[in-house]
Enzyme design. Structure first.
Site, PDB file in Angstrom:
ATOM      1  N   GLY A  31       0.789  -1.350   0.250  1.00  0.00           N
ATOM      2  CA  GLY A  31       0.052  -0.067   0.076  1.00  0.00           C
ATOM      3  C   GLY A  31       0.793   1.339   0.021  1.00  0.00           C
ATOM      4  O   GLY A  31       2.052   1.202  -0.169  1.00  0.00           O
ATOM      5  N   HIS A  37       4.062   1.433  -8.073  1.00  0.00           N
ATOM      6  CA  HIS A  37       3.163   0.322  -7.925  1.00  0.00           C
ATOM      7  C   HIS A  37       2.300   0.337  -9.202  1.00  0.00           C
ATOM      8  O   HIS A  37       1.968  -0.630  -9.935  1.00  0.00           O
ATOM      9  CB  HIS A  37       2.206   0.667  -6.816  1.00  0.00           C
ATOM     10  CG  HIS A  37       3.151   0.648  -5.402  1.00  0.00           C
ATOM     11  ND1 HIS A  37       3.252   1.576  -4.647  1.00  0.00           N
ATOM     12  CD2 HIS A  37       3.802  -0.484  -4.978  1.00  0.00           C
ATOM     13  CE1 HIS A  37       3.885   1.352  -3.701  1.00  0.00           C
ATOM     14  NE2 HIS A  37       4.163   0.156  -3.515  1.00  0.00           N
TER      15      HIS A  37
HETATM   16  P1  AMP Z   1       6.165  -2.406  -1.555  1.00  0.00           P
HETATM   17  O1  AMP Z   1       4.539  -2.054  -1.502  1.00  0.00           O
HETATM   18  O2  AMP Z   1       7.175  -1.446  -1.084  1.00  0.00           O
HETATM   19  O3  AMP Z   1       6.248  -3.793  -0.797  1.00  0.00           O
HETATM   20  O4  AMP Z   1       6.226  -2.763  -3.088  1.00  0.00           O
HETATM   21  C1  AMP Z   1       5.331  -3.519  -3.725  1.00  0.00           C
HETATM   22  C2  AMP Z   1       5.939  -3.687  -5.138  1.00  0.00           C
HETATM   23  O5  AMP Z   1       6.034  -2.544  -5.971  1.00  0.00           O
HETATM   24  C3  AMP Z   1       7.401  -4.387  -4.949  1.00  0.00           C
HETATM   25  O6  AMP Z   1       7.270  -5.369  -6.223  1.00  0.00           O
HETATM   26  C4  AMP Z   1       8.182  -3.258  -5.183  1.00  0.00           C
HETATM   27  O7  AMP Z   1       9.441  -3.766  -5.924  1.00  0.00           O
HETATM   28  C5  AMP Z   1       7.458  -2.557  -6.538  1.00  0.00           C
HETATM   29  N1  AMP Z   1       7.942  -1.069  -6.299  1.00  0.00           N
HETATM   30  C6  AMP Z   1       8.128  -0.373  -5.320  1.00  0.00           C
HETATM   31  N2  AMP Z   1       8.640   0.913  -5.652  1.00  0.00           N
HETATM   32  C7  AMP Z   1       8.841   0.923  -7.005  1.00  0.00           C
HETATM   33  C8  AMP Z   1       9.394   1.760  -7.939  1.00  0.00           C
HETATM   34  N3  AMP Z   1       9.896   2.936  -7.798  1.00  0.00           N
HETATM   35  N4  AMP Z   1       9.403   1.171  -9.183  1.00  0.00           N
HETATM   36  C9  AMP Z   1       8.701  -0.127  -9.662  1.00  0.00           C
HETATM   37  N5  AMP Z   1       8.338  -0.823  -8.732  1.00  0.00           N
HETATM   38  C10 AMP Z   1       8.261  -0.352  -7.447  1.00  0.00           C
END
Ligand code: AMP
Length: 270
Positions: A31, A37
């Site tokens: 989230g 995301h």
């Molecule tokens: P998180 O909510 O931080 O657990 O991230 C969920 C997904 O979004 C994970 O696969 C992350 O690697 C991806 N994600 C987070 N930040 C980025 C970003 N800046 N660019 C691309 N994907 C991202």
């Protein structure tokens, strides 16, 4: 977009999709969504007829309880963003729904050296928690395709290993890092930076670019220190094994560092 809070309801809907022959793309998140995301949702929608997103701040992957308590939560905004992006279903479970028997004495996974280097070394237990939640989510959603960000490079390797350990046929897609205009990798944790910290945070990307231009690790680390970062690691590694290596166009530079209280990670292929 259909919102599910209970595993049983989601399971029944997933089964209907499978009977209809719809391939399922899955984007798991914690989230506080941003454009990074949403880029994963967009990529999933281009490849799969059905896209499922989950939002679950998984307690078992936080090695620092303060980080868990302060993790940003913006559910209303997240729902609006996912709906605008055309997400088909959102799974938003409570902790008790994901871990009905509690979060102690959970199963463990053999992650090999991934657990003792880089993120594994500085965040003990973190990747066990990632596997615990991903195993539960993937068993439930049973996606054909899984979309994750290469910002969490080592996490992608860990999840690939989990898929292998479980003998699943899920295709993991490592998607590009989405950045702010000044190069800072988008992250839910960026919202916790004060304005001066936010300005200094761009030094991570500058430091990665310097490594790509041939600067030494010492010079790149000094750029972080000058911007008041406390560095956990700065390393040049083999992209397949994450073992330290000498710089080459194929190698990858990875950084984890604290700006104030906030721990940021980033990486760049050299
Ligand atoms: P998180 O909510 O931080 O657990 O991230 C969920 C997904 O979004 C994970 O696969 C992350 O690697 C991806 N994600 C987070 N930040 C980025 C970003 N800046 N660019 C691309 N994907 C991202």
């Amino acid at each position: 977009m259909i919102l599910f809070k209970k595993t049983g309801d989601l399971r029944r809907w997933i089964e209907q999709q499978q009977i209809s022959g719809n391939a399922i793309g899955f984007v798991p998140t914690m989230g506080a969504l941003h454009a990074g995301h949403i880029s994963l949702i967009d990529i999933s929608k281009r490849s799969c007829p059905v896209t499922v997103c989950s939002i679950f701040v998984n307690p078992t992957q936080f090695n620092d309880p303060g980080d868990y308590q302060k993790y940003p939560i913006t559910i209303e905004k997240d729902i609006a963003l996912l709906e605008a992006a055309g997400t088909d279903a959102l799974f938003l479970p409570e902790v008790s729904e994901m871990y009905p028997d509690g979060i102690t004495n959970l199963e463990t996974y053999d992650l090999g050296h991934l657990e003792t280097i880089l993120e594994g070394k500085y965040r003990p237990g973190h990747f066990q928690g990632v596997c615990q939640v991903m195993r539960r989510l993937l068993r439930l959603v049973r996606p054909d395709d899984l979309f994750m960000g290469s910002k969490d490079y080592q996490q992608c390797m860990v999840v690939q290993r989990l898929i292998h350990l479980m003998d699943w046929s899920i295709r993991l897609h490592r998607c590009p890092i989405v950045r702010e205009p000044d190069g800072l990798a988008m992250s839910s944790r960026n919202t916790r930076l004060t304005p001066p910290e936010r300005q200094r945070a761009t030094a991570i990307y500058q430091s990665l670019l310097a490594l790509r231009s041939g600067a030494s690790l010492t010079i790149a680390e000094k750029m972080l220190t000058d911007a008041q970062f406390r560095t956990d690691y700065i390393a040049i590694c083999d992209p397949e094994t994450l073992e330290p290596t000498t710089p080459s166009p194929n190698s990858i530079a990875l950084i984890a560092a604290f700006q104030g209280e906030v721990r940021l990670i980033d990486n760049l292929q050299l």
